[in-house]
Design a protein around this motif. Structure first.
Motif, PDB file in Angstrom:
ATOM      1  N   SER A 431      54.727  24.024  62.936  1.00 40.51           N
ATOM      2  CA  SER A 431      54.652  25.350  62.315  1.00 40.51           C
ATOM      3  C   SER A 431      53.290  26.009  62.491  1.00 40.51           C
ATOM      4  O   SER A 431      53.026  27.045  61.877  1.00 40.51           O
ATOM      5  N   THR A 432      52.427  25.406  63.285  1.00 41.99           N
ATOM      6  CA  THR A 432      51.103  25.991  63.514  1.00 41.99           C
ATOM      7  C   THR A 432      50.873  26.179  65.001  1.00 41.99           C
ATOM      8  O   THR A 432      51.725  25.847  65.825  1.00 41.99           O
ATOM      9  N   THR A 433      49.704  26.697  65.370  1.00 39.22           N
ATOM     10  CA  THR A 433      49.356  26.905  66.780  1.00 39.22           C
ATOM     11  C   THR A 433      48.053  26.175  67.103  1.00 39.22           C
ATOM     12  O   THR A 433      47.284  25.834  66.198  1.00 39.22           O
ATOM     13  N   LEU A 434      47.820  25.964  68.398  1.00 41.25           N
ATOM     14  CA  LEU A 434      46.574  25.316  68.803  1.00 41.25           C
ATOM     15  C   LEU A 434      45.365  26.163  68.430  1.00 41.25           C
ATOM     16  O   LEU A 434      44.306  25.628  68.082  1.00 41.25           O
ATOM     17  N   ALA A 435      45.525  27.484  68.500  1.00 38.26           N
ATOM     18  CA  ALA A 435      44.412  28.367  68.143  1.00 38.26           C
ATOM     19  C   ALA A 435      44.024  28.184  66.672  1.00 38.26           C
ATOM     20  O   ALA A 435      42.835  28.154  66.329  1.00 38.26           O
ATOM     21  N   GLN A 436      45.040  28.026  65.803  1.00 35.40           N
ATOM     22  CA  GLN A 436      44.748  27.805  64.382  1.00 35.40           C
ATOM     23  C   GLN A 436      44.049  26.456  64.169  1.00 35.40           C
ATOM     24  O   GLN A 436      43.097  26.362  63.396  1.00 35.40           O
ATOM     25  N   ILE A 437      44.543  25.424  64.863  1.00 28.06           N
ATOM     26  CA  ILE A 437      43.935  24.102  64.724  1.00 28.06           C
ATOM     27  C   ILE A 437      42.491  24.128  65.197  1.00 28.06           C
ATOM     28  O   ILE A 437      41.596  23.572  64.556  1.00 28.06           O
ATOM     29  N   PHE A 444      39.036  17.744  64.762  1.00 28.43           N
ATOM     30  CA  PHE A 444      40.325  17.153  65.124  1.00 28.43           C
ATOM     31  C   PHE A 444      40.785  17.678  66.480  1.00 28.43           C
ATOM     32  O   PHE A 444      41.269  16.918  67.328  1.00 28.43           O
ATOM     33  N   TYR A 445      40.621  18.969  66.699  1.00 27.54           N
ATOM     34  CA  TYR A 445      41.009  19.576  67.980  1.00 27.54           C
ATOM     35  C   TYR A 445      40.234  18.940  69.135  1.00 27.54           C
ATOM     36  O   TYR A 445      40.811  18.596  70.174  1.00 27.54           O
ATOM     37  N   THR A 446      38.945  18.769  68.960  1.00 34.40           N
ATOM     38  CA  THR A 446      38.103  18.181  70.007  1.00 34.40           C
ATOM     39  C   THR A 446      38.503  16.734  70.276  1.00 34.40           C
ATOM     40  O   THR A 446      38.579  16.289  71.424  1.00 34.40           O
ATOM     41  N   MET A 447      38.763  15.974  69.198  1.00 32.12           N
ATOM     42  CA  MET A 447      39.155  14.571  69.354  1.00 32.12           C
ATOM     43  C   MET A 447      40.453  14.435  70.132  1.00 32.12           C
ATOM     44  O   MET A 447      40.549  13.647  71.088  1.00 32.12           O
ATOM     45  N   VAL A 448      41.463  15.208  69.758  1.00 30.48           N
ATOM     46  CA  VAL A 448      42.759  15.126  70.448  1.00 30.48           C
ATOM     47  C   VAL A 448      42.615  15.569  71.903  1.00 30.48           C
ATOM     48  O   VAL A 448      43.156  14.919  72.816  1.00 30.48           O
ATOM     49  N   SER A 449      41.870  16.628  72.141  1.00 30.81           N
ATOM     50  CA  SER A 449      41.669  17.108  73.514  1.00 30.81           C
ATOM     51  C   SER A 449      41.002  16.042  74.373  1.00 30.81           C
ATOM     52  O   SER A 449      41.370  15.842  75.538  1.00 30.81           O
ATOM     53  N   HIS A 450      40.044  15.328  73.799  1.00 29.59           N
ATOM     54  CA  HIS A 450      39.340  14.264  74.525  1.00 29.59           C
ATOM     55  C   HIS A 450      40.297  13.122  74.865  1.00 29.59           C
ATOM     56  O   HIS A 450      40.288  12.594  75.979  1.00 29.59           O
ATOM     57  N   VAL A 451      41.130  12.733  73.903  1.00 30.91           N
ATOM     58  CA  VAL A 451      42.079  11.639  74.137  1.00 30.91           C
ATOM     59  C   VAL A 451      43.082  12.014  75.222  1.00 30.91           C
ATOM     60  O   VAL A 451      43.375  11.224  76.126  1.00 30.91           O
ATOM     61  N   LEU A 452      43.621  13.205  75.159  1.00 32.76           N
ATOM     62  CA  LEU A 452      44.626  13.626  76.136  1.00 32.76           C
ATOM     63  C   LEU A 452      44.001  13.842  77.516  1.00 32.76           C
ATOM     64  O   LEU A 452      44.675  13.655  78.542  1.00 32.76           O
ATOM     65  N   LYS A 453      42.728  14.208  77.542  1.00 34.38           N
ATOM     66  CA  LYS A 453      42.028  14.337  78.824  1.00 34.38           C
ATOM     67  C   LYS A 453      41.945  12.977  79.508  1.00 34.38           C
ATOM     68  O   LYS A 453      42.039  12.876  80.746  1.00 34.38           O
TER      69      LYS A 453
END
Length: 461
Positions: A431-437, A444-453
């Motif tokens: 129910s949310t967007t990446l821009a909101q996160i 949290f956004y940076t951590m997830v982006s690093h893991v998926l990278k």
């Protein structure tokens, strides 16, 4: 020109070539011998300036004053460390060469750890142990010989180490670590501390001191009574299982110091194959205290296959050297799930895609890739709960509340776009967007982006 004349010319040419080759070989050999002689004298001088090969414990000894940052420019050192330099690169190896590491406990684990730190080029070592080399310890000690039996372990290591890598600044302390020795042993801003102690009180005291001082520490758990080298792991203390020493250390650190984790340890997933043996005196009037070098340390007879503590020490040295060199790698997560659990999570993903997007056509992973995402990327836990609390059976139960969902809803459900969440967290995520996160939860956004990278890199996407 007749055939006989051609044969004579050919023979003359071969002879001339052989003479030239022989001259070149002789010149190369002389050059090699000359270099060897120079190195022999060089090393002899270093040995003399670093205390020679005597068994001095190093207390109060003036160590060789060497600027470790210049060591790699030395011909002998650079050649001795050439394989490390090829692996790490010069600048990363220089970080190792400039480092200071403290190793406390120099038995089967600690002696091998210290030995490989030395051979890897660590520039300064502080070696601490109160105990002496015994005849029964020769099945697992890194360098001790029968001639060393009865001498302090710290002095023994310094003697042998000075002949292996004399440029290293080695200080050997024949000393028991306890709270009163904290300032003396842990001062000097060591880059790493290796805890290879097998006494619980002393181990807990050291780990608490390192945590309090903000020092990087790696701790060895139980290596005795085990036989399977494939089950040795490096993980947070909270994740170590099947190890009585880990349980005792965890309990004491939490109870006495309020420390619940954050300490990397080397341990074995294997259950001990033998129990602690009772003390057996060789004479009727002897007691355990007769064998204690330090009062209060009970004599323990631990059945030990010498290879396992040696591997523990090798693992510790490898971990520390790569950390010092800043080589980025991920240790294997301790995730106790089987393939059926991953199949369940895969099926759950398919059903979720059909519910949210109308079909599962954009699911680009199979059960094996789900295993990678769950185990390697998210360590079997929700991306919002990476605090390593659940292990063993608790982790099995936690699968019942987890599911994989897309991180970026505009992209397919590929291995580099899947995040593991609890059911309630997945609903909130949809129910949310990446821009909101990114705006509301930047960390949290940076951590997830690093893991998926990382997944993108490892799958070459």
């Amino acid at each position: 020109m007749d055939d006989r004349a051609r044969q004579w010319l050919l023979l003359a040419a071969v002879a001339g070539a052989g003479t030239a080759f022989g001259a070149l070989s002789a010149a190369s050999l002389l050059n090699f011998l000359s270099r060897s002689k120079r190195r022999e004298g060089y090393v002899r001088n270093l040995l003399e300036s670093n205390g020679g090969t005597s068994g001095s414990d190093g207390l109060g000894t003036r160590l060789r004053a060497a600027n470790s940052s210049d060591l790699l420019s030395d011909e002998v050192v650079s050649e001795q460390l050439t394989r490390n330099i090829q692996f790490f690169g010069v600048e990363s190896q220089r970080k190792v060469t400039e480092s200071f590491v403290v190793v406390i406990g120099l038995g089967g684990v600690g002696s091998h750890a210290a030995s490989m730190l030395l051979r890897s080029g660590v520039g300064r070592l502080l070696l601490v142990d109160f105990d002496q080399v015994s005849l029964s310890s020769l099945n697992r000690h890194a360098v001790a010989t029968r001639d060393d039996v009865g001498t302090p372990k710290a002095s023994c290591l310094k003697k042998h180490f000075s002949m292996i890598y004399p440029e290293c600044q080695i200080e050997a302390r024949v000393q028991l670590y306890d709270p009163s020795a904290e300032d003396e042993i842990l001062s000097g801003q060591p880059d790493f501390v290796l805890d290879c102690i097998d006494n619980i009180d002393t181990k807990v005291s050291l780990l608490a001191a390192c945590a309090r001082r903000g020092l990087r520490v790696l701790s060895a758990m139980g290596a005795g009574a085990r036989a399977d080298p494939t089950r040795i792991r490096v993980a947070d203390l909270r994740e170590s299982t099947n190890d009585p020493l880990s349980r005792a250390v965890r309990y004491r650190l939490k109870k006495d110091h309020g420390i619940e984790g954050g300490i990397p340890v080397v341990f074995s997933l294997e259950k001990p194959k033998a129990k602690l043996l009772p003390f057996q005196a060789s004479k009727e009037e002897e007691t355990p205290s007769d064998y204690q070098i330090v009062p209060g340390f009970r004599v323990r007879i631990i059945p030990v296959l010498g290879t396992i503590p040696a591997i523990f020490g090798q693992v510790m040295a490898s971990y520390v050297v790569t950390q010092l060199a800043k080589l980025d790698f991920q240790t294997e997560p301790i995730v106790n799930l089987d393939l059926d659990h991953y199949r369940v999570l895969h099926q759950r993903l398919l059903e979720h895609e059909e519910l949210i997007y109308g079909s599962a056509e954009q699911v680009l992973v199979d059960a094996q890739e789900v295993m990678y995402a769950v185990k390697e990327l998210w360590c079997g836990r929700s991306a919002r709960d990476q605090n390593l609390k659940d292990t063993g059976r608790k982790m099995w139960r936690s699968v019942n509340e987890l599911m994989l969902v897309r991180w970026d809803k505009s992209k397919p459900a590929g291995v580099s776009n899947l995040i593991l969440l609890k059911f309630s967290e997945a609903d909130a995520h949809e129910s949310t967007t990446l821009a909101q996160i990114k705006e509301e939860e930047p960390e949290f956004y940076t951590m997830v982006s690093h893991v998926l990278k990382r997944a993108e890199t490892e799958f070459a996407l």
